[in-house]
Scaffold this motif. Sequence first.
Motif, short mmCIF file in Angstrom:
data_model
loop_
_atom_site.label_atom_id
_atom_site.label_comp_id
_atom_site.label_asym_id
_atom_site.label_seq_id
_atom_site.Cartn_x
_atom_site.Cartn_y
_atom_site.Cartn_z
N ARG A 161 41.65 33.71 30.20
CA ARG A 161 40.42 34.18 29.73
C ARG A 161 39.25 34.16 31.50
N CYS A 162 38.11 35.32 30.65
CA CYS A 162 37.81 34.58 31.90
C CYS A 162 36.00 34.79 31.33
N GLY A 163 35.35 33.56 31.57
CA GLY A 163 33.90 32.89 31.19
C GLY A 163 34.25 32.83 29.76
N GLY A 164 35.35 32.63 29.38
CA GLY A 164 35.45 32.93 27.90
C GLY A 164 35.96 34.10 27.11
N ALA A 165 35.88 35.44 27.67
CA ALA A 165 36.62 36.48 27.18
C ALA A 165 38.03 37.09 27.49
N PRO A 166 39.03 37.74 26.51
CA PRO A 166 39.90 37.73 27.74
C PRO A 166 40.29 38.83 28.15
N ALA A 167 41.05 38.58 29.52
CA ALA A 167 40.76 39.57 30.84
C ALA A 167 42.52 40.13 30.09
N PRO A 182 35.42 31.48 43.65
CA PRO A 182 35.04 30.08 43.45
C PRO A 182 34.20 29.44 42.39
N PHE A 183 34.17 28.66 41.30
CA PHE A 183 33.97 28.30 40.29
C PHE A 183 34.03 29.29 39.26
N ALA A 184 34.06 30.28 39.43
CA ALA A 184 33.99 31.63 38.23
C ALA A 184 34.69 31.10 37.02
N PRO A 185 34.22 30.72 35.85
CA PRO A 185 35.25 29.63 34.26
C PRO A 185 37.00 30.50 34.42
N PHE A 186 37.48 29.81 33.52
CA PHE A 186 38.67 30.67 34.29
C PHE A 186 39.67 29.65 32.98
N GLY A 187 40.61 31.04 31.77
CA GLY A 187 40.69 29.36 30.88
C GLY A 187 42.42 30.05 30.84
N GLY A 214 47.39 43.42 23.51
CA GLY A 214 46.41 42.85 24.56
C GLY A 214 46.70 42.60 25.36
N GLY A 215 47.78 42.83 26.18
CA GLY A 215 48.36 42.33 27.24
C GLY A 215 49.39 41.31 26.98
N LEU A 216 49.98 40.98 25.63
CA LEU A 216 50.76 39.75 25.57
C LEU A 216 52.03 40.17 25.32
#
Length: 400
Positions: A9-15, A60-65, A81-83
């Motif tokens: 996840r990037c910025g809370g959205a699935p990547a 750097p410091f971009a939100p990531f999960g 969905g890439g899973l």
Amino acid sequence: MPEKAFQLRCGGAPAVDLHPDVEFVEVDDSVDGSFFTVRLRLTAGPDGEWSHLSDERLTPFAPFGVDLGFTGGGGPAGAVGGLLGGGAPGPEPLAEGYVVGATVRLTGRDAHLDVFGQDPWAVLGQEEKAVAWPDLADSDIAKQILEAAGFEADITPTAPLREAAGTTVVQRGTDAALLRAIARRNGFEVRFVAGKGPARCRFGPPALGGSPQPDLAVRFGAAGNLRSFEATLDGRLPLAVRAEQVAPETRGTAVAEAALPAQRLTGRTTLADLAGGALARAVRPLRAPGTLLLTATPTADPSELSRQAQAARDEAAWLVDAVGEINSDAYGHVLRAGRTVLVKGAGSLHSGLYYVTRVVHRMRPTGEYLQRFEARRNAVGLDGTEAFGGGAPGLPLPGL
């Protein structure tokens, strides 16, 4: 057999556009903080530029999960969905934080990018400050720091409230350093826990209560799910703690002692039970065998001296450190740090309840899922309360 799965996840959205280039995802999750690494394949375009290197989501410091775990279905590995797999409920949040850097590696046969990330400790450690915190308890200081940084927190109250006329906490360093210091002197952990939504911070004692995670079993026949398990018992630990200081107001000597652990025991026999008598016969103690003299933080409140002594005693009680590697196909669950788990098959001394302090998860798109863990105990043996065969995967920590 449930399929393994990951989700970036990037910025809370699935990547999901990153998933086809993932070589592996690794999350190092511990009670002291979590880190993650994502390795991406690079390809060169006709203009000579490499894929992913200019992606703003990886700066750097971009939100990531990172979510990681198992799906409910057993179909072939595929792309939904890439899973991996296609069933529910899907992977669970394991890391929530920020990208902190990356390494590019280009060789004649391979090109990849390792993206590194960290939980919110990354941002709390970026500024050194000199700040006074008058008329506050440690829990109030933690609450104010975390709320000012925009984080929600589960705070266990502490005492005493330090009045400015007696003692004032002065911060000389980063918020991260102060939070860790005030947690340690209260016998607390301070850690960010990934969940559905932004990571939340837990400031409180180790979560030794509640239902353990599904059992780990070593050399247990068809029910075994550990590839390896190693437990080390260290007898060279303090059996008691004594703290002394000159009282600021009376100039007299204030003394605090802690002889027994105050936190929940993970077994029947403590180190004092196991070795206290033998140590007393082997040495000539001034007061009591195995006493630690504590240099405590100056305070005008005798109860705070006692609290610091007890925190040191509780930390010294962890006499067993264990490490192991899980057969994730047999286990079928994600082991989480900061929670308890029952281990069976290690004999009556080393089977029982453990507190998991660290788990390193590594998953590849091929379905390979490695879990290596560290855990500890403050007492050995079985105490009769163990409910083997149960377990509660995915339960949140208290208050989260």
